[in-house]
Design a protein around this motif. Structure first.
Motif, PDB file in Angstrom:
ATOM      1  N   HIS A 115       0.433  -1.290   0.452  1.00 30.27           N
ATOM      2  CA  HIS A 115       0.292   0.018   0.115  1.00 30.27           C
ATOM      3  C   HIS A 115       1.161   1.327  -0.039  1.00 30.27           C
ATOM      4  CE1 HIS A 115      -2.343   3.092   2.130  1.00 30.27           C
ATOM      5  NE2 HIS A 115      -3.299   3.059   0.724  1.00 30.27           N
ATOM      6  N   THR A 137       1.761   5.192   0.084  1.00 31.23           N
ATOM      7  CA  THR A 137       1.176   6.567   0.701  1.00 31.23           C
ATOM      8  C   THR A 137       0.990   6.984  -0.857  1.00 31.23           C
ATOM      9  OG1 THR A 137       2.504   6.386   2.992  1.00 31.23           O
ATOM     10  CG2 THR A 137       1.826   8.294   2.606  1.00 31.23           C
ATOM     11  N   GLN A 181      -7.254   3.266  -4.444  1.00 29.54           N
ATOM     12  CA  GLN A 181      -5.994   2.887  -3.682  1.00 29.54           C
ATOM     13  C   GLN A 181      -6.185   3.403  -2.487  1.00 29.54           C
ATOM     14  OE1 GLN A 181      -4.392   0.205  -5.252  1.00 29.54           O
ATOM     15  NE2 GLN A 181      -5.552  -0.081  -6.977  1.00 29.54           N
ATOM     16  N   THR A 239      -4.658   6.088  -1.303  1.00 36.89           N
ATOM     17  CA  THR A 239      -3.695   6.995  -1.103  1.00 36.89           C
ATOM     18  C   THR A 239      -3.875   8.499  -1.987  1.00 36.89           C
ATOM     19  OG1 THR A 239      -1.279   6.772  -1.473  1.00 36.89           O
ATOM     20  CG2 THR A 239      -2.906   6.135  -3.246  1.00 36.89           C
ATOM     21  N   ASP A 249      -6.046  13.532  -3.232  1.00 31.28           N
ATOM     22  CA  ASP A 249      -5.920  12.856  -2.033  1.00 31.28           C
ATOM     23  C   ASP A 249      -7.498  12.357  -2.387  1.00 31.28           C
ATOM     24  OD1 ASP A 249      -7.518  14.755  -1.449  1.00 31.28           O
ATOM     25  OD2 ASP A 249      -7.619  14.740   1.026  1.00 31.28           O
TER      26      ASP A 249
END
Length: 277
Positions: free
Chosen positions: A122, A124, A166, A168, A181
């Motif tokens: 995952h 950032t 996602q 992220t 975001d």
């Protein structure tokens, strides 16, 4: 200019000095074309680069690093395995991960590789050009190798879609950089076309974003905005000083400018717009 300063007052430009003070260790699994520039660029902003894809030491390296940057520029199976190990370990240790999906839409191999990464790691932040982000968002785009290529899609909508899918942050480089975001989006209007003439310009952007994420305990969208703005402005200021096309000089002077820029100068000259859905 007063209006621009007021709009930017809530953006933590002090992270520019914070990177120099904290000297974050940035672990890079990157490509052979850009390793030197990426390392020197990180040093210029005050971070400490660690360049390693040696599987036998990756877990130790990630354990001491402050952030992991994964760059797919010269991808092969061994490097992909290294990225999976490093990214997974970083997730376990709750350390930020930056994914630069270089050429994600150029070949079937790269597309499969990045999807495998996203299944197991995952990130950032996913940071790339419009063609790469379009490929990950399953939007139509004509990629040109590792360059952005051409397409008619809305970059902001593609970025927001991928960020939401996602969960992220997503940053898209271009004439105007888009950072989102999925709900809040920033547009950075500083920059220069010189970046398109410098191999690895986007890769260095990813590294710098990683350094800024590393010193932000909240891991906010705004830390990426600060790093990206500093980088875009540094390129813009250098380009303005050059009287004619001088790609080699630009590369060298970019490092100089990155090492000298302060939060006050970036705040004063930043051209940033914010939009919220």
């Amino acid at each position: 200019m007063k209006e621009a300063r007021e709009k930017n007052d809530n953006i933590p430009f002090s992270f520019i000095e914070e990177v120099k003070r904290k000297n974050p260790l940035v672990h890079n699994i990157t490509n052979i074309v850009v390793a030197n520039d990426s390392a020197n660029g990180l040093l210029a902003v005050g971070a400490s680069p660690f360049m390693s894809s040696t599987i036998e030491e990756l877990e130790e390296v990630v354990a001491i690093a402050d952030v992991v940057v994964l760059n797919m520029g010269t991808l092969n199976d061994e490097q992909l395995d290294a990225m999976l190990i490093a990214g997974t370990k970083a997730n376990q240790l709750n350390k930020p991960v930056v994914l630069d999906p270089v050429g994600a839409g150029a070949t079937t191999y790269r597309k499969k590789a990045v999807l495998r990464l996203l299944e197991q790691v995952h990130p950032t932040l996913i940071r790339g050009n419009a063609g790469e982000i379009a490929a990950l968002a399953d939007e139509k785009w004509h990629a040109k190798g590792v360059d952005a290529g051409t397409g008619s899609g809305n970059v902001r909508l593609m970025a927001e879609k991928l960020a939401t899918q996602q969960q992220t942050f997503v940053s898209v480089s271009g004439e105007i950089d888009t950072i989102t975001d999925g709900t809040t989006s920033y547009y950075i209007k500083n920059g220069t076309s010189y970046f398109t003439k410098m191999t690895g310009a986007g890769c260095l952007n990813s590294c710098i974003c990683g350094a800024f994420l590393a010193v932000d305990e909240k891991r906010s969208l705004e830390s990426i905005v600060v790093g990206s703005t500093m980088y875009a402005l540094a390129g813009e200021l250098v380009a303005n000083e050059l009287s004619s096309l001088a790609v080699g000089s630009f590369r060298t002077l970019l490092l100089d400018k990155l090492s000298k820029l302060t939060s006050i100068e970036v705040l004063r000259k930043a051209m940033i717009e914010k939009e919220r859905n």
